[in-house]
Design a protein around this motif. Sequence first.
Motif, short mmCIF file in Angstrom:
data_model
loop_
_atom_site.label_atom_id
_atom_site.label_comp_id
_atom_site.label_asym_id
_atom_site.label_seq_id
_atom_site.Cartn_x
_atom_site.Cartn_y
_atom_site.Cartn_z
N ALA A 83 0.86 -1.33 -0.09
CA ALA A 83 0.02 0.02 0.19
C ALA A 83 0.89 1.16 -0.04
CB ALA A 83 -0.79 -0.03 1.32
N LEU A 84 1.96 1.33 0.89
CA LEU A 84 2.91 2.29 0.87
C LEU A 84 3.56 2.51 -0.40
CD1 LEU A 84 4.34 2.14 4.42
CD2 LEU A 84 2.87 4.05 3.44
N GLU A 85 3.95 1.49 -1.11
CA GLU A 85 4.76 1.74 -2.40
C GLU A 85 3.70 2.00 -3.39
OE1 GLU A 85 7.97 -2.00 -1.97
OE2 GLU A 85 6.02 -2.51 -2.77
N GLU A 86 2.59 1.86 -3.40
CA GLU A 86 1.61 2.22 -4.42
C GLU A 86 1.31 3.80 -4.10
OE1 GLU A 86 -1.06 2.46 -7.79
OE2 GLU A 86 0.80 1.28 -7.13
N SER A 87 1.21 4.10 -2.80
CA SER A 87 0.97 5.51 -2.43
C SER A 87 2.09 6.51 -2.94
CB SER A 87 0.72 5.74 -0.85
OG SER A 87 0.66 7.03 -0.67
N ILE A 88 3.36 5.88 -2.69
CA ILE A 88 4.41 6.74 -3.12
C ILE A 88 4.50 7.02 -4.63
CG2 ILE A 88 7.01 6.45 -3.54
CD1 ILE A 88 6.89 5.02 -0.71
N ARG A 89 4.25 5.92 -5.45
CA ARG A 89 4.15 5.80 -6.89
C ARG A 89 3.16 6.95 -7.45
NH1 ARG A 89 1.69 4.09 -11.43
NH2 ARG A 89 -0.29 3.33 -10.29
N ARG A 90 1.99 6.85 -6.81
CA ARG A 90 1.00 7.71 -7.47
C ARG A 90 1.40 9.26 -6.82
NH1 ARG A 90 -5.06 5.37 -7.06
NH2 ARG A 90 -4.60 3.30 -7.88
N ARG A 92 4.44 10.39 -6.71
CA ARG A 92 5.37 10.96 -7.44
C ARG A 92 5.18 11.42 -8.94
NH1 ARG A 92 10.19 10.58 -5.02
NH2 ARG A 92 10.74 8.91 -3.93
N LEU A 93 4.10 10.44 -9.49
CA LEU A 93 3.34 11.07 -10.64
C LEU A 93 2.83 12.14 -10.59
CD1 LEU A 93 1.35 7.75 -11.63
CD2 LEU A 93 3.40 8.47 -12.80
N VAL A 94 2.03 12.54 -9.69
CA VAL A 94 1.48 13.81 -9.45
C VAL A 94 2.52 14.86 -9.13
CG1 VAL A 94 -0.21 15.30 -7.99
CG2 VAL A 94 -0.86 13.08 -8.80
N HIS A 95 3.48 14.72 -8.28
CA HIS A 95 4.24 15.71 -7.77
C HIS A 95 5.54 16.00 -8.94
CE1 HIS A 95 2.06 14.97 -4.03
NE2 HIS A 95 2.48 16.38 -3.68
N ARG A 96 5.58 15.03 -9.60
CA ARG A 96 6.53 15.23 -10.81
C ARG A 96 6.41 16.34 -11.84
NH1 ARG A 96 8.94 9.85 -12.19
NH2 ARG A 96 10.08 10.18 -9.94
N GLU A 97 4.96 16.37 -11.93
CA GLU A 97 4.37 17.16 -12.84
C GLU A 97 4.46 18.63 -12.44
OE1 GLU A 97 3.18 16.77 -16.16
OE2 GLU A 97 3.99 14.49 -15.79
N GLN A 98 4.54 18.84 -11.05
CA GLN A 98 4.76 20.16 -10.51
C GLN A 98 5.97 21.13 -10.72
OE1 GLN A 98 3.64 19.60 -6.48
NE2 GLN A 98 1.50 19.02 -6.75
N ARG A 99 7.03 20.34 -11.09
CA ARG A 99 8.48 20.81 -11.12
C ARG A 99 8.35 22.14 -12.16
NH1 ARG A 99 12.84 23.17 -10.53
NH2 ARG A 99 14.93 21.99 -9.66
N ARG A 100 8.63 23.23 -11.68
CA ARG A 100 8.61 24.37 -12.54
C ARG A 100 10.03 24.37 -13.59
NH1 ARG A 100 6.10 29.68 -9.87
NH2 ARG A 100 4.16 28.85 -9.16
N THR A 101 10.16 24.69 -14.49
CA THR A 101 11.31 25.07 -15.37
C THR A 101 12.01 26.48 -15.40
OG1 THR A 101 9.88 25.27 -17.49
CG2 THR A 101 10.56 22.87 -16.90
N ASP A 102 13.28 26.57 -15.56
CA ASP A 102 13.93 27.93 -15.52
C ASP A 102 13.45 28.31 -17.14
OD1 ASP A 102 15.03 26.83 -13.12
OD2 ASP A 102 17.01 26.72 -14.15
N HIS A 103 13.28 29.57 -17.09
CA HIS A 103 13.08 30.43 -18.41
C HIS A 103 13.69 31.45 -18.41
CE1 HIS A 103 9.82 31.80 -15.79
NE2 HIS A 103 9.93 33.04 -16.67
N THR A 104 14.14 32.14 -19.47
CA THR A 104 14.60 33.41 -19.84
C THR A 104 13.79 34.34 -20.77
OG1 THR A 104 16.71 32.61 -19.51
CG2 THR A 104 16.65 34.54 -20.68
N THR A 105 13.54 35.62 -20.21
CA THR A 105 12.67 36.53 -20.99
C THR A 105 13.61 37.57 -21.56
OG1 THR A 105 10.53 36.12 -19.54
CG2 THR A 105 10.83 38.24 -20.91
#
Length: 442
Positions: A83-90, A92-105
């Motif tokens: 159960a913990l392994e599946e909780s961690i997997r899910r 990670r899927l959600v939080h990995r998408e939250q990572r912002r990327t550097d950008h230059t204007t």
Amino acid sequence: MISRIDLRGATGDPRDLLPRAEFDVEAALEKVRPICEDVRHRGVAALVELTERFDGVRLERTRVPEAEITAALETLDPKVRAALEESIRRARLVHREQRRTDHTTQVVPGGTVSERWVPVDRVGLYVPGGLAVYPSSVVMNVVPAQEAGVPGIAVTSPPQKDFGGRVHPAILAACALLGVSEVYAVGGAQAIAMFAYGTAECAPVNLVTGPGNIYVAAAKRLLKGRIGIDAEAGPTEIAILADDSAVPAEVAADLISQAEHDPMAASVLVTDSLTLADAVEVELESQVAKTKHRERVGQALAGRQSGIVLVDGLEQGLAVVNAYAAEHLEIQTRDAAAVAARVRNAGAIFVGRYAPVSLGDYAAGSNHVLPTGGCACHSSGLSVQSFLRGIHVIDYSREALAEIAEHVVNLANAEDLPGHGDAIRARFDWTVPGSPVTEEQV
């Protein structure tokens, strides 16, 4: 068992009329101040004495040996591990998408502003261990920190008298699954002070996250500035916005699910259906009598922080839940997704009968460290962003600075800060022919 608040026909701001737990962090400040000062000056010795006083445990050291963490995972129930392994997997899927990327204007030719997202260097993650044990909170704190790229992660949780003065094995096992080897057997305000000031065993951190009791919240408030904090978390809350299409047994079960956390937990139903309100009350009587933690559940439901709020219809119901700004908000109405889209204030929104709060507590992929006490009207739950700092990097050429120099000097003079203008002037040699800015221009 649970009170009713009738807002039908009421106008104006409902916030003062809604149930809310009493959570006086300010009053707790004076109790935690000497504790934090003791840890600041005496370090590990203070932690040992305070832990014996508050937890009834005499520590030999505050840091948990790595062998103990490994052993906890080896003896973990395979079903709980899965159960913990599946909780961690899910998660990670959600939080990995939250990572912002550097950008230059490019603002002008030769002039750029870049935004870099940099993780904090070191975080201290607090995992509570009072009336219940929370390996799920290890997941919710550690995963976003790891996905943000934080290089230094330390976890602390109160030692358990029932486990020989050790951190609960389920919490240690969750740390092992996540690859966290720095764990401390310290709880309460003293744990926050340990993270803030550091000791001979624990290096100080930059940021502390994770929920705790009122003394943990007070220590966070006291030490904010020396450390960053996520929030001053109060007792857990659930609000349910429901109409007559909701299933009373499910609504009652969801109210109980949060009430079992703590006698101060808040369970609130907002509905325009008297029939549903009556049926939920009947279900609560029946279900509470059968639940394991019936005493604390009954206290929470009967407390001033819980209640059934009657409203005229969906529009007033939405106004009420937006004013309440619940940590967890369930929408159990017809067209639940459309109604949920109109909610502006909530820590997390659970849509329809098949998305109960319990799902979010463990394995939806979302984070369960969320704002409480109405703070969801201005604050967010824990995420990857909580562990990142945005840094602007300004890079201008001589020509690009020359182009804007006059405006900068004029604004500096308007604010009676001529030194700001002089810092611009100093960069140009007025005697050099062909200078892009003349002294008369600047």
